[in-house]
Motif scaffolding. Structure first.
Motif, short mmCIF file in Angstrom:
data_model
loop_
_atom_site.label_atom_id
_atom_site.label_comp_id
_atom_site.label_asym_id
_atom_site.label_seq_id
_atom_site.Cartn_x
_atom_site.Cartn_y
_atom_site.Cartn_z
N GLU A 37 0.82 -1.21 0.00
CA GLU A 37 0.00 0.00 0.00
C GLU A 37 0.86 1.26 0.00
OE1 GLU A 37 -3.03 0.04 -0.74
OE2 GLU A 37 -3.50 -2.08 -0.45
N VAL A 38 1.98 1.23 0.71
CA VAL A 38 2.89 2.38 0.68
C VAL A 38 3.42 2.55 -0.75
CG1 VAL A 38 5.13 3.26 1.48
CG2 VAL A 38 3.50 2.32 3.12
N GLY A 39 3.70 1.44 -1.43
CA GLY A 39 4.14 1.51 -2.82
C GLY A 39 3.08 2.16 -3.70
N GLU A 40 1.82 1.82 -3.48
CA GLU A 40 0.74 2.43 -4.26
C GLU A 40 0.63 3.92 -3.97
OE1 GLU A 40 -2.92 0.21 -3.96
OE2 GLU A 40 -1.87 -1.68 -4.34
N LEU A 41 0.86 4.31 -2.72
CA LEU A 41 0.87 5.73 -2.38
C LEU A 41 2.04 6.44 -3.09
CD1 LEU A 41 -0.11 8.18 -0.74
CD2 LEU A 41 1.27 7.33 1.18
N LEU A 42 3.20 5.82 -3.06
CA LEU A 42 4.36 6.41 -3.75
C LEU A 42 4.11 6.57 -5.23
CD1 LEU A 42 7.27 4.47 -2.01
CD2 LEU A 42 6.76 6.91 -1.80
N ALA A 43 3.43 5.61 -5.83
CA ALA A 43 3.15 5.68 -7.27
C ALA A 43 2.35 6.92 -7.63
CB ALA A 43 2.42 4.42 -7.72
N GLU A 44 1.52 7.40 -6.71
CA GLU A 44 0.73 8.60 -6.98
C GLU A 44 1.61 9.85 -7.08
OE1 GLU A 44 -2.41 8.85 -7.85
OE2 GLU A 44 -2.70 6.69 -7.65
N PHE A 45 2.79 9.81 -6.50
CA PHE A 45 3.70 10.96 -6.49
C PHE A 45 4.89 10.79 -7.43
CE2 PHE A 45 1.53 11.25 -2.41
CZ PHE A 45 1.26 12.60 -2.32
N GLN A 46 5.03 9.62 -7.99
CA GLN A 46 6.26 9.24 -8.70
C GLN A 46 6.76 10.28 -9.70
OE1 GLN A 46 6.13 5.37 -10.45
NE2 GLN A 46 8.31 5.39 -10.92
N TRP A 47 5.94 10.80 -10.56
CA TRP A 47 6.43 11.69 -11.60
C TRP A 47 6.04 13.14 -11.38
CZ3 TRP A 47 10.15 9.20 -13.48
CH2 TRP A 47 10.07 7.82 -13.67
N LEU A 48 5.58 13.46 -10.19
CA LEU A 48 5.22 14.84 -9.90
C LEU A 48 6.45 15.65 -9.51
CD1 LEU A 48 2.00 14.36 -7.72
CD2 LEU A 48 2.17 14.63 -10.20
N THR A 49 6.44 16.92 -9.87
CA THR A 49 7.49 17.81 -9.38
C THR A 49 7.20 18.09 -7.90
OG1 THR A 49 6.25 19.83 -9.85
CG2 THR A 49 7.64 18.94 -11.64
N PRO A 50 8.18 18.61 -7.15
CA PRO A 50 7.90 18.98 -5.76
C PRO A 50 6.71 19.93 -5.65
CG PRO A 50 10.26 19.01 -6.14
CD PRO A 50 9.60 18.80 -7.49
N GLU A 52 4.13 20.25 -7.79
CA GLU A 52 2.90 19.51 -8.09
C GLU A 52 2.49 18.63 -6.91
OE1 GLU A 52 3.33 18.97 -12.94
OE2 GLU A 52 4.32 17.56 -11.60
N SER A 53 3.47 18.01 -6.25
CA SER A 53 3.14 17.15 -5.12
C SER A 53 2.53 17.94 -3.98
CB SER A 53 4.38 16.38 -4.63
OG SER A 53 5.31 17.23 -4.00
N GLY A 54 2.94 19.20 -3.83
CA GLY A 54 2.37 20.05 -2.79
C GLY A 54 0.95 20.49 -3.07
N ARG A 55 0.55 20.39 -4.33
CA ARG A 55 -0.80 20.79 -4.73
C ARG A 55 -1.71 19.60 -5.02
NH1 ARG A 55 2.36 24.10 -8.24
NH2 ARG A 55 1.68 22.78 -9.97
N VAL A 56 -1.24 18.40 -4.81
CA VAL A 56 -1.98 17.21 -5.25
C VAL A 56 -3.39 17.13 -4.67
CG1 VAL A 56 -1.18 15.57 -3.48
CG2 VAL A 56 -1.69 14.76 -5.80
N MET A 57 -3.58 17.57 -3.45
CA MET A 57 -4.90 17.46 -2.84
C MET A 57 -5.90 18.45 -3.43
SD MET A 57 -4.41 14.83 -1.13
CE MET A 57 -6.01 14.64 -0.37
N GLY A 58 -5.41 19.43 -4.18
CA GLY A 58 -6.29 20.36 -4.86
C GLY A 58 -6.91 19.79 -6.12
N ASP A 59 -6.38 18.69 -6.60
CA ASP A 59 -6.92 18.01 -7.77
C ASP A 59 -7.89 16.94 -7.28
OD1 ASP A 59 -7.23 15.81 -9.66
OD2 ASP A 59 -5.62 16.73 -10.83
N PRO A 60 -9.17 17.05 -7.60
CA PRO A 60 -10.15 16.09 -7.06
C PRO A 60 -9.82 14.63 -7.36
CG PRO A 60 -11.28 17.94 -8.09
CD PRO A 60 -9.81 18.09 -8.41
N ASP A 61 -9.37 14.34 -8.57
CA ASP A 61 -9.06 12.95 -8.92
C ASP A 61 -7.80 12.46 -8.22
OD1 ASP A 61 -11.31 12.72 -10.57
OD2 ASP A 61 -10.19 13.41 -12.33
N ALA A 62 -6.70 13.18 -8.41
CA ALA A 62 -5.43 12.76 -7.80
C ALA A 62 -5.52 12.82 -6.28
CB ALA A 62 -4.29 13.65 -8.31
#
Length: 117
Positions: A37-50, A52-62
């Motif tokens: 499950e931690v791997g699946e969480l990491l996959a959500e951030f894998q190709w995001l810039t720092p 983008e990762s800070g804004r991820v919760m602002g995207d309803p899908d991501a």
């Protein structure tokens, strides 16, 4: 443990018991499931810039996917701690106290202080 965490731990235990899953919930299996499950969480951030990762919760899908994966991680961690008889709050507080000793206020890594490492 905090009341809400104890209550949640009991909910997770009951969820497993009514499904007769406790026979599968060995420490090894739960630790492996947690790692997955931690791997699946990491996959959500894998190709995001720092940024983008800070804004991820602002995207309803991501943000929804990230929240769901965090939920999975928490469920497996709580269940693993329950099976092992570990009080999550106690061990987390002990770890925080240890980190406070190792990294006092004002501490910075050598690379930030400009030292050669």
């Amino acid at each position: 443990m905090g009341d809400r965490l104890v209550e949640f731990q009991e909910e997770v235990r009951a969820f497993a018991e009514v499904r007769d899953w406790q026979r599968f919930h060995t420490p090894k299996n739960l630790a492996m499931a947690l790692a997955g499950e931690v791997g699946e969480l990491l996959a959500e951030f894998q190709w995001l810039t720092p940024e983008e990762s800070g804004r991820v919760m602002g995207d309803p899908d991501a943000g929804g996917r990230v929240a769901a994966e965090i939920g999975d991680v928490v469920v497996y961690l709580v269940r693993l701690a329950d099976v092992l008889g570990v009080d999550l709050v106690d061990v987390a507080r002990a770890k925080l106290a240890d980190s406070a000793k190792r990294y006092p206020v004002g501490w910075q890594p050598a690379s930030i202080r400009g030292e050669v490492v």
